[in-house]
Design a protein around this motif. Structure first.
Motif, PDB file in Angstrom:
ATOM      1  N   GLN A   1       7.626   3.475 -10.396  1.00 20.34           N
ATOM      2  CA  GLN A   1       6.407   2.668 -10.229  1.00 20.34           C
ATOM      3  C   GLN A   1       5.501   2.654 -11.467  1.00 20.34           C
TER       4      GLN A   1
ATOM      5  N   LEU B   1       2.250  -6.959   1.790  1.00 13.96           N
ATOM      6  CA  LEU B   1       2.515  -6.493   3.143  1.00 13.96           C
ATOM      7  C   LEU B   1       3.357  -7.505   3.907  1.00 13.96           C
TER       8      LEU B   1
ATOM      9  N   GLY C   1       6.860  -7.841   2.370  1.00 15.08           N
ATOM     10  CA  GLY C   1       7.731  -6.721   2.644  1.00 15.08           C
ATOM     11  C   GLY C   1       7.865  -5.791   1.453  1.00 15.08           C
ATOM     12  N   TYR C   2       6.955  -5.929   0.466  1.00 18.18           N
ATOM     13  CA  TYR C   2       6.993  -5.051  -0.707  1.00 18.18           C
ATOM     14  C   TYR C   2       6.405  -3.681  -0.401  1.00 18.18           C
ATOM     15  N   ALA C   3       5.823  -3.526   0.809  1.00 24.29           N
ATOM     16  CA  ALA C   3       5.054  -2.310   1.063  1.00 24.29           C
ATOM     17  C   ALA C   3       5.724  -1.375   2.068  1.00 24.29           C
ATOM     18  N   ASP C   4       7.000  -1.618   2.377  1.00 24.61           N
ATOM     19  CA  ASP C   4       7.682  -0.744   3.345  1.00 24.61           C
ATOM     20  C   ASP C   4       8.219   0.520   2.675  1.00 24.61           C
ATOM     21  N   TYR C   5       7.360   1.184   1.891  1.00 22.61           N
ATOM     22  CA  TYR C   5       7.843   2.331   1.142  1.00 22.61           C
ATOM     23  C   TYR C   5       7.549   3.633   1.866  1.00 22.61           C
ATOM     24  N   GLU C   6       8.205   4.708   1.421  1.00 21.15           N
ATOM     25  CA  GLU C   6       7.804   6.063   1.793  1.00 21.15           C
ATOM     26  C   GLU C   6       6.339   6.223   1.412  1.00 21.15           C
TER      27      GLU C   6
ATOM     28  N   TRP D   1       4.523   8.473  -0.069  1.00 25.13           N
ATOM     29  CA  TRP D   1       4.143   8.889  -1.431  1.00 25.13           C
ATOM     30  C   TRP D   1       4.364   7.772  -2.454  1.00 25.13           C
ATOM     31  N   VAL D   2       5.401   6.971  -2.239  1.00 26.56           N
ATOM     32  CA  VAL D   2       5.642   5.860  -3.167  1.00 26.56           C
ATOM     33  C   VAL D   2       4.551   4.807  -2.998  1.00 26.56           C
TER      34      VAL D   2
END
Lengths: 266, 195
Positions: free
Chosen positions: B43, B135, B138-143, B145-146
Motif C-alpha cells: 500500500q 466501498l 469493492g476496493y475496501a474488502d481488505y483485512e 490492518w490493510v
C-alpha cells in the motif's frame, strides 16, 4: 494516426455523443453498485462483445488496445487476493493470506474495473470530443461558457504537452537532482507545475478575453456551427441498452457461466 | 466584496478548465510515479495518491471563487478520459465525487478562508469521497490492518498534497504575478483606490 482510424464507422458513431455518454454512464453505475459475481461476469462479457461489434476496429487493433487491461486486471485482483479479508483460508505466508472470499472478490473487483475500461474505450473510440461538448450544449443545455471552455482547453493540450517536454529537457540540461522523500516529491511537482501553470493561466486569460469579445459566452439564444441532434439511433440505443442489461441479469440468475456466493457468516 | 454579477465569469471557467488540463497532464505522468512507489511496501502507493485530489483545492486556493473546486476536479477527470486514459469512466465517477466533497468544505467556510488547513481538510474530504466510491466498487474488502494502512496513508497524503503542496505552489505562483488579475478584488484593492 493510423492506429486510431476505424475499419468502418458503425451506427454507434452516429448516436448523439452526449446521450451516448449518459447511457454508458448509467449502465456502468449498475456495474459499480453490483456485488453479484455471475452478473458482473456476464456484464463484462457483454461489454467486450459491444466493443468488438460497435467500435468498428479490426480485432488485431482491439487486442492491442485491450492489452493494458490484462495488466490492470492482474494488478487490481492480486492486491485484493493477497490482502483481502476472508474466513475460508487457502494459503498463508507471513502477512499474506489468500482466502476463497478474497480470491473471488479480487476477481469481481477486476471485472468491474475492466468493465469501466472497456466501455470507456468504446466511448472514446467512437466519439469526437468536440461534438461531445457541442451535444452537451445543444441537447443537455450546458451553458456555453462551460462547453466552450472545455473545447478551448482541449485545443491547448498539444501546447501544454510540448511545454512539458521542453521543461523536462531544460531540467535535464541543468542537471537537476531531486532530494529524497516527500521534499523531493514536492520539488518535482513544483519544478513542473509552476511554469506550466503560470503559462497556461496567462494564455487562458488572453483567450478568454478574445472569446468574450466574440460573444462565445452568451446564453441559450445562440446558434452553433456544429449542429447536433437526436435521431432514430438514439431511440435504438435507449431500448437496446436496458434490454442487454436485463439479459445479463436474467442469464446470470438462471444460466450463469460461473457462479460464486460469499459463504454465510457463522 | 463588490462583485456585481453572480456566478463565475467566462474567464474564470476557462482558467479553471485549463488548470484542470495541466493537472490532467500531470495525472498521466504521475501514473508512473504511483506505479513505482507501489513497490516499496504494501500500500505504499497510497503515499502519492494525494495528487489525484489536488486539482480542486488548488483551483480554489488560486481563484478563491465558489464552484471552481468542483469544476476543476470534474474537468480534470473528464479531460483525462478524453485523452484516452485506461481508467476513463472510473476517473469521472471519482473526480465528480471528490470535487463535490472538497467543494463542501469550502462552502462551510463560506469561501472566505484560503489557508493551508482548509485546503488540507478539503483534500481529506476528497479522500473520504474516494473511500465511499471504493466501498461500492469493492476496493475496501481488505483485512482490517490493510484497510487502516491503506486509507490512513491516503488521508495523510491527501492533507500533504492538497494542504501543504497546493498552498506552497499557489504561493510560488503568486510570486509570478499571474494571480493578481484572476482573483476577486479584496477590500485592500478598493482601499488602494482611495489613496
Amino acid at each position: 494516426m493510423e492506429l486510431f482510424t476505424p475499419q468502418k464507422e458503425t451506427w454507434f458513431y452516429h448516436v448523439n455523443p452526449a446521450f451516448k455518454f449518459f447511457i454508458i454512464f448509467a449502465a456502468l453505475l449498475i456495474t459499480l453498485f453490483n456485488r453479484n459475481f455471475a452478473f458482473a461476469l456476464h456484464l463484462l462479457l457483454i461489454y467486450i462483445l459491444l466493443l468488438v461489434l460497435w467500435s468498428g476496429y479490426s480485432s488485431r487493433k482491439l487486442l492491442l488496445l485491450l492489452a493494458p487491461f490484462v495488466l490492470i486486471f492482474i494488478s487490481t485482483a492480486s492486491t485484493m487476493i493477497l490482502f483481502g479479508k476472508g474466513d475460508v483460508i487457502w494459503w498463508t505466508w507471513g502477512i499474506i493470506k489468500i482466502s476463497e472470499e478474497s480470491f473471488f472478490r479480487g476477481l469481481l473487483l477486476s471485472m468491474k474495473t475492466v468493465s469501466f475500461g472497456v466501455m470507456g474505450l468504446l466511448f472514446v473510440l467512437t466519439t469526437k470530443p468536440l461534438l461531445f461538448f457541442y451535444a452537451l450544449m445543444q441537447q443537455f443545455h450546458l451553458p456555453p461558457k462551460y462547453g466552450y471552455s472545455f473545447i478551448a482547453a482541449i485545443r491547448l493540450l498539444p501546447t501544454v504537452w510540448e511545454e512539458f517536454h521542453t521543461r523536462t529537457n531544460a531540467l535535464k540540461i541543468r542537471g537537476v537532482r531531486y532530494k529524497a522523500g516527500m521534499k523531493g516529491i514536492y520539488e518535482r511537482i513544483r519544478l513542473y507545475a509552476v511554469p506550466l501553470l503560470a503559462q497556461s493561466i496567462r494564455r487562458a486569460q488572453r483567450i478568454a478575453v478574445a472569446m468574450e469579445a466574440k460573444q462565445f459566452h452568451i446564453g441559450s439564444s445562440r446558434t452553433y456551427y456544429y449542429a447536433t441532434s437526436y435521431s432514430r439511433l438514439d431511440a435504438v440505443l435507449l431500448l437496446l441498452m436496458p434490454g442487454l442489461l436485463l439479459f445479463a441479469y436474467i442469464s446470470a440468475q438462471y444460466i450463469p457461466i460461473f457462479e460464486w456466493q460469499p459463504p454465510i457468516q457463522q | 466584496m463588490q462583485q456585481t454579477s453572480k456566478g463565475l465569469k467566462f474567464s474564470d471557467v476557462l482558467i479553471t478548465v485549463v488548470i484542470a488540463l495541466v493537472f490532467g497532464v500531470l495525472f498521466k505522468v504521475w501514473d508512473t510515479v504511483y506505479s513505482a512507489s507501489k513497490l516499496l511496501f504494501p500500500q505504499s502507493g497510497q503515499l502519492t495518491y494525494g495528487l489525484w485530489f489536488m486539482a480542486g483545492p488548488f483551483a480554489y486556493l488560486l481563484l478563491r471563487k465558489p464552484g471552481v473546486a468542483f469544476i476543476a476536479s470534474s474537468a480534470a477527470a473528464i479531460i483525462s478520459m478524453l485523452l484516452g486514459s485506461t481508467w476513463a469512466f472510473e476517473t469521472v465517477v471519482y473526480g465528480v465525487v471528490q470535487g463535490l466533497a472538497a467543494e463542501l468544505v469550502f462552502l462551510l467556510v463560506r469561501y472566505r478562508k484560503h489557508s493551508l488547513v482548509v485546503a488540507g481538510v478539503a483534500g481529506m474530504m476528497s479522500a473520504v469521497g474516494s473511500f465511499c466510491v471504493d466501498l461500492y466498487f469493492g476496493y475496501a474488502d481488505y483485512e482490517t490492518w490493510v484497510l487502516v494502512l491503506k486509507y490512513g496513508l491516503r488521508f495523510l497524503s491527501a492533507f500533504v498534497f492538497c494542504g501543504v503542496f497546493a498552498y506552497f505552489l499557489v504561493r510560488a505562483l503568486e510570486a509570478t504575478g499571474v494571480t493578481k488579475s484572476i482573483r476577486p478584488l479584496s477590500q485592500s484593492d478598493y482601499a488602494a483606490l482611495d489613496k
